[in-house]
Design a protein around this motif. Structure first.
Motif, PDB file in Angstrom:
ATOM      1  N   CYS A  75      40.154  32.503  33.366  1.00 21.45           N
ATOM      2  CA  CYS A  75      39.415  33.654  32.850  1.00 21.45           C
ATOM      3  C   CYS A  75      38.362  34.094  33.857  1.00 21.45           C
ATOM      4  O   CYS A  75      38.167  35.305  34.080  1.00 21.45           O
ATOM      5  CB  CYS A  75      38.763  33.308  31.520  1.00 21.45           C
ATOM      6  SG  CYS A  75      39.939  32.982  30.181  1.00 21.45           S
ATOM      7  N   GLY A  88      39.984  35.908  36.646  1.00 21.54           N
ATOM      8  CA  GLY A  88      40.540  37.197  36.239  1.00 21.54           C
ATOM      9  C   GLY A  88      42.052  37.225  36.236  1.00 21.54           C
ATOM     10  O   GLY A  88      42.661  38.261  35.989  1.00 21.54           O
ATOM     11  N   ARG A 103      34.583  36.996  42.854  1.00 21.94           N
ATOM     12  CA  ARG A 103      34.504  36.472  41.492  1.00 21.94           C
ATOM     13  C   ARG A 103      33.542  35.285  41.408  1.00 21.94           C
ATOM     14  O   ARG A 103      33.582  34.514  40.441  1.00 21.94           O
ATOM     15  CB  ARG A 103      35.896  36.029  41.025  1.00 21.94           C
ATOM     16  CG  ARG A 103      36.938  37.127  40.994  1.00 21.94           C
ATOM     17  CD  ARG A 103      36.689  38.141  39.895  1.00 21.94           C
ATOM     18  NE  ARG A 103      36.803  37.576  38.564  1.00 21.94           N
ATOM     19  CZ  ARG A 103      36.692  38.279  37.435  1.00 21.94           C
ATOM     20  NH1 ARG A 103      36.444  39.587  37.500  1.00 21.94           N
ATOM     21  NH2 ARG A 103      36.799  37.704  36.256  1.00 21.94           N
ATOM     22  N   GLN A 153      31.339  34.769  38.137  1.00 22.36           N
ATOM     23  CA  GLN A 153      32.124  34.330  36.976  1.00 22.36           C
ATOM     24  C   GLN A 153      32.579  32.879  37.132  1.00 22.36           C
ATOM     25  O   GLN A 153      32.570  32.099  36.160  1.00 22.36           O
ATOM     26  CB  GLN A 153      33.336  35.238  36.803  1.00 22.36           C
ATOM     27  CG  GLN A 153      33.005  36.667  36.433  1.00 22.36           C
ATOM     28  CD  GLN A 153      32.813  37.577  37.646  1.00 22.36           C
ATOM     29  OE1 GLN A 153      32.522  37.110  38.755  1.00 22.36           O
ATOM     30  NE2 GLN A 153      32.996  38.879  37.447  1.00 22.36           N
ATOM     31  N   GLN A 198      46.693  36.642  42.168  1.00 20.13           N
ATOM     32  CA  GLN A 198      45.940  37.794  41.683  1.00 20.13           C
ATOM     33  C   GLN A 198      46.822  39.039  41.653  1.00 20.13           C
ATOM     34  O   GLN A 198      46.784  39.829  40.701  1.00 20.13           O
ATOM     35  CB  GLN A 198      44.727  38.022  42.569  1.00 20.13           C
ATOM     36  CG  GLN A 198      43.783  39.112  42.106  1.00 20.13           C
ATOM     37  CD  GLN A 198      42.631  39.294  43.066  1.00 20.13           C
ATOM     38  OE1 GLN A 198      42.832  39.551  44.257  1.00 20.13           O
ATOM     39  NE2 GLN A 198      41.410  39.150  42.576  1.00 20.13           N
ATOM     40  N   ASN A 212      49.107  39.184  38.752  1.00 17.92           N
ATOM     41  CA  ASN A 212      48.349  39.696  37.605  1.00 17.92           C
ATOM     42  C   ASN A 212      48.840  39.142  36.268  1.00 17.92           C
ATOM     43  O   ASN A 212      48.977  39.878  35.286  1.00 17.92           O
ATOM     44  CB  ASN A 212      48.378  41.224  37.581  1.00 17.92           C
ATOM     45  CG  ASN A 212      47.286  41.796  36.693  1.00 17.92           C
ATOM     46  OD1 ASN A 212      46.222  41.211  36.554  1.00 17.92           O
ATOM     47  ND2 ASN A 212      47.563  42.939  36.077  1.00 17.92           N
ATOM     48  N   GLN A 270      47.852  37.501  33.141  1.00 19.70           N
ATOM     49  CA  GLN A 270      46.543  37.441  32.496  1.00 19.70           C
ATOM     50  C   GLN A 270      46.401  36.206  31.603  1.00 19.70           C
ATOM     51  O   GLN A 270      47.340  35.819  30.895  1.00 19.70           O
ATOM     52  CB  GLN A 270      46.308  38.698  31.663  1.00 19.70           C
ATOM     53  CG  GLN A 270      46.114  39.948  32.502  1.00 19.70           C
ATOM     54  CD  GLN A 270      44.871  39.844  33.362  1.00 19.70           C
ATOM     55  OE1 GLN A 270      43.753  39.700  32.859  1.00 19.70           O
ATOM     56  NE2 GLN A 270      45.061  39.909  34.674  1.00 19.70           N
ATOM     57  N   CYS A 305      39.410  33.380  26.680  1.00 22.75           N
ATOM     58  CA  CYS A 305      38.343  34.006  27.472  1.00 22.75           C
ATOM     59  C   CYS A 305      37.148  34.385  26.597  1.00 22.75           C
ATOM     60  O   CYS A 305      35.993  34.259  27.026  1.00 22.75           O
ATOM     61  CB  CYS A 305      38.875  35.239  28.195  1.00 22.75           C
ATOM     62  SG  CYS A 305      40.172  34.870  29.413  1.00 22.75           S
TER      63      CYS A 305
END
Length: 264
Positions: A92, A95, A177, A180, A238, A241, A243, A249
């Motif tokens: 999370c 990303g 990131r 985060q 990444q 993608n 998720q 999250c």
């Protein structure tokens, strides 16, 4: 001191042992980095009867009320240090879904770091030999109250060292990131307080030790050579993608907003 595999697991080192067996390019051919000795850099844990120990006691008792909540479930999940589960804790924050099988160079970095941290953290724990907060009471824990865990020293927190040093390494690889990832590393340490297996001061010391360890890890020539490939692996994930679960999250975000250090 040489610890058995069972004791290492109870002392928060199952991640280190499992990760060392991961398949990674030229694994075992490069020596792990030399890490600073936190027995010199860390202050001693709070003394019995001190104000700092009273604060630890207060936070331990207050966080027992979290049993059965989503935050408790997250602390239980964060206790899992098996390699893929451990890396997925940062999905999370990154990303996108992190898959260790798709990151052999990152796996090697983590393996080398884990080998070094296993030895150093064991030395530190047995130097202070602090009892864990659940000793002598029947307060609820988010993990089993095993004899091995009971015998394992508490200061500094090994889970916190593993979690926050990994967050720092991932931040070097994904600087966009970093906030985060470091937030997630903080929450992983706080999960040890919520779980009831570490004092708050154990976790605070773990953050400090992790910072020093990460500096040494990232400056090690062998690991620095692996960083470009590891970043490329992360960027490929990444780009794919995939998720992470938004419900997970959301729980992590709520945990980050309610720290045991400030909310209890």
């Amino acid at each position: 001191m040489q610890l058995s595999p069972t004791t290492l697991q109870a002392a928060s080192f199952s991640f280190f042992l499992a990760l060392a067996s991961c398949s990674a390019p030229e694994s075992g051919k490069v020596a792990p980095p030399t890490l600073p000795d936190a027995r010199l850099s860390l202050a001693a844990p709070p003394a019995l009867g001190s104000a700092a120990q009273a604060d630890d006691d207060r936070i331990f008792k207050a966080t027992r009320l979290l049993a059965g909540t989503p935050r408790w479930a997250l602390a239980t999940s964060d206790a899992d240090l098996h390699p893929q589960a451990f890396l997925s804790h940062y999905s999370c924050a990154a990303g996108f879904t992190l898959d260790l099988a798709k990151a052999p160079h990152l796996a090697q970095i983590m393996t080398l770091a884990a080998k070094a941290e296993t030895v150093r953290t064991s030395e530190e724990k047995h130097h202070w030999n602090r009892l864990r907060p659940f000793i002598g009471n029947d307060a609820p824990l988010c993990v089993a109250r095993s004899p091995e865990l009971t015998k394992s020293p508490s200061y500094p927190s090994g889970h916190t060292i593993a979690g926050y040093s990994t967050a720092l390494v991932l931040s070097a690889l994904l600087p966009e990131r970093s906030a985060q990832l470091l937030q997630r590393g903080r929450v992983m340490g706080e999960s040890r307080i919520v779980c009831g297996v570490h004092w708050a001061s154990d976790v605070a010391a773990g953050y400090q030790a992790a910072g020093a360890f990460a500096v040494a890890i990232l400056q090690d020539p062998a690991i620095r050579d692996l960083l470009p490939e590891a970043r490329a692996e992360l960027l490929a994930m990444q780009q794919a993608n995939v998720q992470p679960d938004p419900k997970v999250c959301a729980v992590e975000a709520d945990a980050a907003a309610h720290s045991p250090f400030s909310d209890f």
